[in-house]
Write an enzyme that holds these catalytic residues in place. Structure first.
Site, PDB file in Angstrom:
ATOM      1  CE  LYS A  22      -1.682   1.517   4.042  1.00  0.00           C
ATOM      2  NZ  LYS A  22      -1.374   2.908   4.420  1.00  0.00           N
ATOM      3  CG  ASN A  23       2.315   2.636   3.508  1.00  0.00           C
ATOM      4  OD1 ASN A  23       1.150   2.971   3.252  1.00  0.00           O
ATOM      5  ND2 ASN A  23       2.700   2.309   4.717  1.00  0.00           N
ATOM      6  CB  CYS A 117      -4.277   9.631  11.376  1.00  0.00           C
ATOM      7  SG  CYS A 117      -2.694   8.921  11.728  1.00  0.00           S
ATOM      8  NE  ARG A 122       1.431  10.024  10.336  1.00  0.00           N
ATOM      9  CZ  ARG A 122       0.772   9.073   9.684  1.00  0.00           C
ATOM     10  NH1 ARG A 122      -0.389   8.670  10.125  1.00  0.00           N
ATOM     11  NH2 ARG A 122       1.255   8.548   8.577  1.00  0.00           N
ATOM     12  CB  ILE A 124       3.689  17.740   5.841  1.00  0.00           C
ATOM     13  CG1 ILE A 124       2.895  19.036   5.686  1.00  0.00           C
ATOM     14  CG2 ILE A 124       2.759  16.557   5.943  1.00  0.00           C
ATOM     15  CD1 ILE A 124       2.166  19.109   4.338  1.00  0.00           C
ATOM     16  CG  ASP A 125       8.225  19.808  10.064  1.00  0.00           C
ATOM     17  OD1 ASP A 125       7.471  18.843  10.311  1.00  0.00           O
ATOM     18  OD2 ASP A 125       9.415  19.843  10.411  1.00  0.00           O
ATOM     19  CG  ASP A 305       3.393   1.177   9.524  1.00  0.00           C
ATOM     20  OD1 ASP A 305       3.522   1.417   8.307  1.00  0.00           O
ATOM     21  OD2 ASP A 305       3.219   2.058  10.376  1.00  0.00           O
ATOM     22  NE  ARG A 397      -6.987   4.794   5.845  1.00  0.00           N
ATOM     23  CZ  ARG A 397      -6.365   5.798   6.460  1.00  0.00           C
ATOM     24  NH1 ARG A 397      -6.784   6.200   7.644  1.00  0.00           N
ATOM     25  NH2 ARG A 397      -5.354   6.398   5.897  1.00  0.00           N
TER      26      ARG A 397
HETATM   27  C1  EPZ Z   1       4.514   6.582   6.331  1.00  0.00           C
HETATM   28  O1  EPZ Z   1       3.862   7.656   6.984  1.00  0.00           O
HETATM   29  C2  EPZ Z   1       3.484   5.470   6.289  1.00  0.00           C
HETATM   30  N1  EPZ Z   1       2.311   5.926   5.549  1.00  0.00           N
HETATM   31  C3  EPZ Z   1       3.077   5.082   7.704  1.00  0.00           C
HETATM   32  O2  EPZ Z   1       2.251   3.930   7.589  1.00  0.00           O
HETATM   33  C4  EPZ Z   1       4.322   4.664   8.484  1.00  0.00           C
HETATM   34  O3  EPZ Z   1       3.945   4.419   9.833  1.00  0.00           O
HETATM   35  C5  EPZ Z   1       5.355   5.794   8.452  1.00  0.00           C
HETATM   36  O4  EPZ Z   1       5.653   6.136   7.078  1.00  0.00           O
HETATM   37  C6  EPZ Z   1       6.653   5.395   9.120  1.00  0.00           C
HETATM   38  O5  EPZ Z   1       7.185   4.256   8.502  1.00  0.00           O
HETATM   39  C7  EPZ Z   1       2.389   5.968   4.199  1.00  0.00           C
HETATM   40  O6  EPZ Z   1       3.409   5.641   3.601  1.00  0.00           O
HETATM   41  C8  EPZ Z   1       1.157   6.429   3.488  1.00  0.00           C
HETATM   42  P1  EPZ Z   1       6.976   9.664   8.362  1.00  0.00           P
HETATM   43  P2  EPZ Z   1       4.572   9.116   6.960  1.00  0.00           P
HETATM   44  O7  EPZ Z   1       6.970  10.943   7.617  1.00  0.00           O
HETATM   45  O8  EPZ Z   1       5.362   9.261   5.729  1.00  0.00           O
HETATM   46  C9  EPZ Z   1       7.676  12.874  11.774  1.00  0.00           C
HETATM   47  C10 EPZ Z   1       0.357   2.624   7.855  1.00  0.00           C
HETATM   48  O9  EPZ Z   1       0.007   2.013   8.862  1.00  0.00           O
HETATM   49  N2  EPZ Z   1       7.605  13.861  10.678  1.00  0.00           N
HETATM   50  O10 EPZ Z   1       8.037   8.646   8.081  1.00  0.00           O
HETATM   51  O11 EPZ Z   1       3.539  10.130   7.278  1.00  0.00           O
HETATM   52  C11 EPZ Z   1       6.350  12.197  12.021  1.00  0.00           C
HETATM   53  O12 EPZ Z   1       5.555  12.953  12.905  1.00  0.00           O
HETATM   54  C12 EPZ Z   1       0.874   4.024   7.987  1.00  0.00           C
HETATM   55  O13 EPZ Z   1       0.398   2.148   6.684  1.00  0.00           O
HETATM   56  C13 EPZ Z   1       7.878  15.202  10.957  1.00  0.00           C
HETATM   57  O14 EPZ Z   1       8.144  15.561  12.095  1.00  0.00           O
HETATM   58  O15 EPZ Z   1       5.564   8.955   8.207  1.00  0.00           O
HETATM   59  C14 EPZ Z   1       6.772  10.882  12.623  1.00  0.00           C
HETATM   60  O16 EPZ Z   1       7.025  11.093  14.007  1.00  0.00           O
HETATM   61  C15 EPZ Z   1       0.701   4.565   9.402  1.00  0.00           C
HETATM   62  N3  EPZ Z   1       7.831  16.098   9.937  1.00  0.00           N
HETATM   63  C16 EPZ Z   1       8.108  10.583  11.925  1.00  0.00           C
HETATM   64  O17 EPZ Z   1       8.550  11.808  11.364  1.00  0.00           O
HETATM   65  C17 EPZ Z   1       7.530  15.735   8.651  1.00  0.00           C
HETATM   66  O18 EPZ Z   1       7.518  16.599   7.766  1.00  0.00           O
HETATM   67  C18 EPZ Z   1       7.994   9.573  10.799  1.00  0.00           C
HETATM   68  O19 EPZ Z   1       6.959  10.007   9.933  1.00  0.00           O
HETATM   69  C19 EPZ Z   1       7.249  14.378   8.392  1.00  0.00           C
HETATM   70  C20 EPZ Z   1       7.302  13.459   9.418  1.00  0.00           C
END
Ligand code: EPZ
Length: 430
Positions: A22-23, A117, A122, A124-125, A305, A397
């Site tokens: 999915k991801n 969520c 979450r 996106i900075d 995950d 999902r």
């Molecule tokens: C992806 O989310 C996955 N989702 C998540 O899977 C997965 O848990 C996560 O990566 C970590 O592996 C998809 O791919 C659609 P991150 P993502 O950016 O990209 C912080 C599932 O169950 N962060 O790697 O949103 C954030 O808060 C889902 O399939 C910032 O601070 O995760 C977190 O603490 C749940 N600033 C950490 O980084 C940012 O701009 C990792 O988040 C971005 C992230």
């Protein structure tokens, strides 16, 4: 409201085919709009998030032809909108990939900020930091990210946080920027590598995906391609934990064993037998499984995950285990639900202390998010008696035909959407 109802106690035994990741598919589908030529993608998982993203892609004017439930042909030559509709986008987090894809191709994007969520805020900075480093002007206007650039120019970007989403999003925008981009402190997940390979199959020039540094040489155009999505590491890991928790014997097929190493290693540590084949992994649960400690980390560390599914397995092992969730700040919401089944877990900050119990008893529980929902189903299948899991929309999902795949392994489980249907199930299985 649809629910899963199950009667636990059967060890799950047999083989299960794992669907596409999915991801990876979410990033690949967004990147598919970066060319005006046909893109054929197969091994897509037939899950809600993918279908919602395909609706959004059609909504902005691309043609989306569903060849079958796992294959789609996309042509984005007629996209007329760089502002993505709110209705579809609010439903999924990965909508933020539209920013990198549209900004890369059209130098302009307007995409609603994805909601948070249940597992954390979450932000996106880091995504926005990357777009600005490439020369885009980025503002948040009325709840949407509005990004524009005269030109995108390659840059040296160091991510403050290892982020899957930011790595993929910046990689997409940089693929069509002028000159070289060096991206450091990047995520190395298999799905990041898959999106990079997909972009390269469209003529991008991306090197180093899967390592700490990704080097991207911008190109002027991307062409059409045909591509197959990698297998889903987390779906596979979920079934591997189901084998351990129910003391069963499951072979997950169509997988890449290397992607599952952290999960296999932990299941072996608690006493399961693990057998690796070229494209399959067999997990044999043992009557006596014991505790271990888990710390979730970016790949190749133990995946966040997989944290709820492993915690349920440890809650049924002998001894005390510690699970440290170092990625998200709110990923233990399933603990209260598990307590209703007899689980004994104490959460202190980002650490869960798990005292293993001999067995769970069935109860009515509610899925708080996607992976925790899957973990509660595993708990119900291991428990004595009946369990009903509510809010299974979360689970749908990310898991294709979840109850059907479990049924094929001997699980006594059904999807019901009324009290009456639930009673009929109980009457039928006795
Ligand atoms: C992806 O989310 C996955 N989702 C998540 O899977 C997965 O848990 C996560 O990566 C970590 O592996 C998809 O791919 C659609 P991150 P993502 O950016 O990209 C912080 C599932 O169950 N962060 O790697 O949103 C954030 O808060 C889902 O399939 C910032 O601070 O995760 C977190 O603490 C749940 N600033 C950490 O980084 C940012 O701009 C990792 O988040 C971005 C992230």
């Amino acid at each position: 409201m649809e629910q899963y109802i199950m009667k636990g106690g059967n060890p799950l035994v047999g083989e299960v085919n794992i669907s596409g990741a999915k991801n990876a598919a979410l990033g690949i589908l967004a990147a598919a709009i970066m060319t005006d030529e046909d893109v054929l993608i197969d091994n897509l998982p037939d899950v809600r998030d993918i279908n919602v993203l395909l609706e959004a892609i059609a909504e902005i004017g691309a043609t989306v032809e569903r060849i079958d439930s796992h294959t789609v042909r996309i042509n984005a030559g007629k996209i007329k909108e760089v502002s993505v509709d709110d209705e579809f986008i609010r439903k999924i987090r990965a909508s933020y990939y539209f920013i990198g894809a549209l900004l890369g191709k059209y130098k302009s994007a307007e995409v609603p900020l994805p909601g948070g969520c249940n597992i954390g805020s979450r932000p996106i900075d880091q995504h926005l930091k990357g777009f600005k480093a490439l020369g885009a002007k980025v503002d948040i206007v009325k709840g949407s990210v509005v990004a524009h650039a005269i030109d995108l120019v390659g840059s040296h970007i160091y991510l403050d946080v290892v982020s899957v989403g930011a790595t993929i999003n910046i990689m997409m925008a940089a693929a069509l920027a002028e000159g070289q981009t060096i991206l450091e402190n990047v995520a190395k997940e298999p799905h990041v590598v898959d999106v990079a390979n997909f972009l390269n199959s469209m003529g991008a020039n991306i090197k180093g995906a899967g390592t700490d540094v990704i080097r991207i040489k911008g190109v002027t155009k991307l062409h059409g391609t045909e591509y197959s999505v990698i297998p889903d590491q987390i779906e596979a890991g979920t079934f591997m934990c189901a084998a351990a928790a129910t003391r069963g014997d499951i072979t997950v097929k169509n997988v890449i064993p290397k992607h599952l190493e952290a999960i296999s290693a932990k299941l072996a540590e608690i006493g399961c037998e693990i057998v690796e084949f070229d494209d399959a992994v067999r997990v044999v649960g043992k009557p006596k499984q014991h505790s271990t400690n888990i710390k979730t980390l970016p790949y190749p560390g133990f995946p966040t995950d997989m944290q709820p599914q492993m915690a349920v397995t440890l809650a049924l092992a002998e001894g005390t285990s510690m699970v440290t969730e170092s990625i998200f700040e709110n990923r233990f919401k399933y603990v209260d639900e598990l307590a209703r089944m007899g689980g004994s877990i104490k959460v202190e900050g980002n650490v869960a202390v798990i005292d293993g119990v001999k067995n769970f008893t069935g109860a009515q529980v509610e899925a708080p998010d996607l992976r925790a929902g899957a973990a509660l189903v595993i708990a119900g299948l291991a428990a004595d008696g009946y369990t009903v899991v509510d809010e299974i929309g979360y689970i749908q999902r990310g898991y294709e035909q979840f109850e059907k795949k479990l049924q094929s392994l001997g699980a006594v489980i059904e999807k019901v959407d009324s009290e009456k249907e639930a009673r009929k199930f109980q009457f039928r299985v006795g």
